[in-house]
Design a protein around this motif. Structure first.
Motif, PDB file in Angstrom:
ATOM      1  N   GLY A   1     -15.040  37.870 -80.236  1.00  8.92           N
ATOM      2  CA  GLY A   1     -15.293  37.919 -78.699  1.00  8.92           C
ATOM      3  C   GLY A   1     -14.762  39.375 -78.020  1.00  8.92           C
ATOM      4  O   GLY A   1     -14.740  40.482 -78.599  1.00  8.92           O
ATOM      5  N   GLU A   2     -13.937  38.851 -77.104  1.00  5.69           N
ATOM      6  CA  GLU A   2     -13.564  40.123 -76.258  1.00  5.69           C
ATOM      7  C   GLU A   2     -12.071  39.531 -75.601  1.00  5.69           C
ATOM      8  O   GLU A   2     -11.504  38.478 -75.778  1.00  5.69           O
ATOM      9  CB  GLU A   2     -14.582  40.412 -75.193  1.00  5.69           C
ATOM     10  CG  GLU A   2     -14.488  39.188 -74.203  1.00  5.69           C
ATOM     11  CD  GLU A   2     -15.452  39.505 -72.840  1.00  5.69           C
ATOM     12  OE1 GLU A   2     -16.090  40.487 -72.764  1.00  5.69           O
ATOM     13  OE2 GLU A   2     -15.811  38.528 -71.890  1.00  5.69           O
TER      14      GLU A   2
ATOM     15  N   ASN B 200     -12.814  33.748 -77.654  1.00  6.07           N
ATOM     16  CA  ASN B 200     -12.080  34.958 -77.915  1.00  6.07           C
ATOM     17  C   ASN B 200     -10.667  34.853 -78.414  1.00  6.07           C
ATOM     18  O   ASN B 200     -10.019  33.923 -78.179  1.00  6.07           O
ATOM     19  CB  ASN B 200     -11.886  35.372 -76.385  1.00  6.07           C
ATOM     20  CG  ASN B 200     -13.118  35.700 -75.586  1.00  6.07           C
ATOM     21  OD1 ASN B 200     -14.215  36.073 -76.057  1.00  6.07           O
ATOM     22  ND2 ASN B 200     -13.025  35.220 -74.240  1.00  6.07           N
TER      23      ASN B 200
END
Length: 388
Positions: free
Chosen positions: A359-360, A184
């Motif tokens: 990602g997040e 991420n």
């Protein structure tokens, strides 16, 4: 203009004159620095005092640890840590931190090399021919006033220039970053660096949490300064070599943050500041980083770096730096205005936000913004920034 407004203008001008005099007078600067650090040390030593002082002063005391204060006070303001001290240990293994397609996978030797030297490159983002074709569109967009800050600048143009964003979101870059930093990723800063023929050197420097931007407090707030929490990537838009001022690194220098001799007569220039880094820099440790247009180098800002003069007569050196963090790293604290002390520039952060690069967002500590999707550019004055 009314009396009150005139008085405010006069007082502001007087304060500015005093600040300039202190900056330009070495003795006055050292006295002011020492007295300031003594005051901060008192506030840090007596916690109840922190409730009685402005937020800026509390953040000052929070960001400057005892070793930083000791160095500044005992040297009478001449020996200052260039950023918050930290170390950089090796990871438990040389395995990548993210699973990626085989074509982007870093070898264990490459990951080990990064941790041993503090940098990795050159790597290829796109072909030289493609970069030469793309860079004109990138330049056309960057010439326009920033939608983030409202004026022409080379700062954070990934936030409003589609051509920049389309270039950097490629897996050739993001997948390699993820293997070093984690799956991420957030992009919090970018900067254009232009070194025209005849431009001077940029002296050796390093950073950890970018305390040097505002001077009194950190810009980045990681959960642990001693882990790898940020990476910088320098992308070449032109062919770069020693003659036109390629980047240089001091291999292995990322293990600690060094002090700097402020105002040293034999010091070098960084933006509007003159200092000499107090580090063991020998020729055998200096690595030049020549690159073709379309290539990039990944490095920890803790690794001492700089660049020689552009000694060419007809070759500019244009690159852009992109700074990526783990989502758990808080950026800018709660401020809405950011002052870059060594450039004497101020930026409103009302339209700023970190961008999810890969990602997040699994931490939720930063304001986020969406990357640009489309736009057009016309001509304006080119944005300039002290070269690196």
């Amino acid at each position: 203009m009314g009396i009150a407004a005139r008085r405010a203008t006069i007082m502001q001008r007087q304060r500015s004159n005093v600040r300039d005099w202190v900056r330009n007078n070495n003795t006055a600067r050292r006295v002011a620095t020492t007295l300031l650090m003594l005051g901060i040390a008192l506030i840090k030593a007596v916690p109840p005092l922190r409730r009685m002082v402005p937020t800026q002063v509390r953040l000052f005391a929070q960001s400057w640890d005892w070793e930083m204060l000791r160095s500044a006070i005992t040297s009478f303001g001449s020996r200052i840590y260039i950023d918050q001290p930290c170390v950089m240990p090796d990871p438990p293994t040389w395995q990548p931190l993210a699973e990626v397609d085989e074509q982007w996978r870093l070898s264990e030797d490459q990951i080990r090399s990064f941790y041993e030297n503090g940098f990795l490159g050159p790597l290829t983002l796109c072909s030289r021919e493609e970069m030469i074709s793309l860079r004109e569109q990138v330049w056309a967009e960057i010439e326009q006033p920033s939608k983030t800050y409202g004026f022409v600048t080379g700062r954070d143009r990934h936030l409003d220039c589609p051509a920049v964003w389309d270039l950097i979101k490629r897996p050739e870059w993001t997948e390699r970053l993820a293997q070093l930093l984690g799956p991420n990723l957030q992009l919090w800063r970018s900067q254009l660096f232009l070194k025209e023929p005849g431009a001077p050197e940029v002296t050796w420097h390093q950073a950890s949490t970018y305390l040097s931007e505002e001077g009194y407090k950190a810009t980045l707030w990681p959960t642990d300064r001693n882990e790898l929490f940020q990476l910088t990537t320098w992308i070449a838009f032109d062919d770069v070599d020693y003659d036109n001022g390629n980047m240089q690194f001091v291999k292995g220098s990322h293990r600690r943050i060094n002090t700097a001799h402020i105002g040293a007569k034999d010091g070098g220039g960084f933006a509007r500041t003159r200092f000499k880094l107090e580090a063991d820099i020998t020729d055998d440790k200096v690595v030049n980083m020549p690159m073709q247009a379309g290539q990039f180098v990944i490095f920890s800002e803790r690794c001492i770096h700089g660049s020689p003069p552009n000694a060419s007569t007809d070759r500019r050196r244009w690159g852009m730096a992109f700074r990526t963090i783990k989502p758990s790293v808080k950026v800018y604290d709660t401020e809405l205005r950011h002052h870059v002390m060594y450039l004497r520039e101020e930026y409103s952060l009302e339209n700023w936000g970190a961008v999810v690069l890969r990602g997040e967002d699994d931490a939720g500590v930063n304001r986020l913004t969406q990357p640009p999707s489309a736009g057009a550019a016309s001509s304006a004055e080119p944005p300039l920034q002290a070269a690196v």
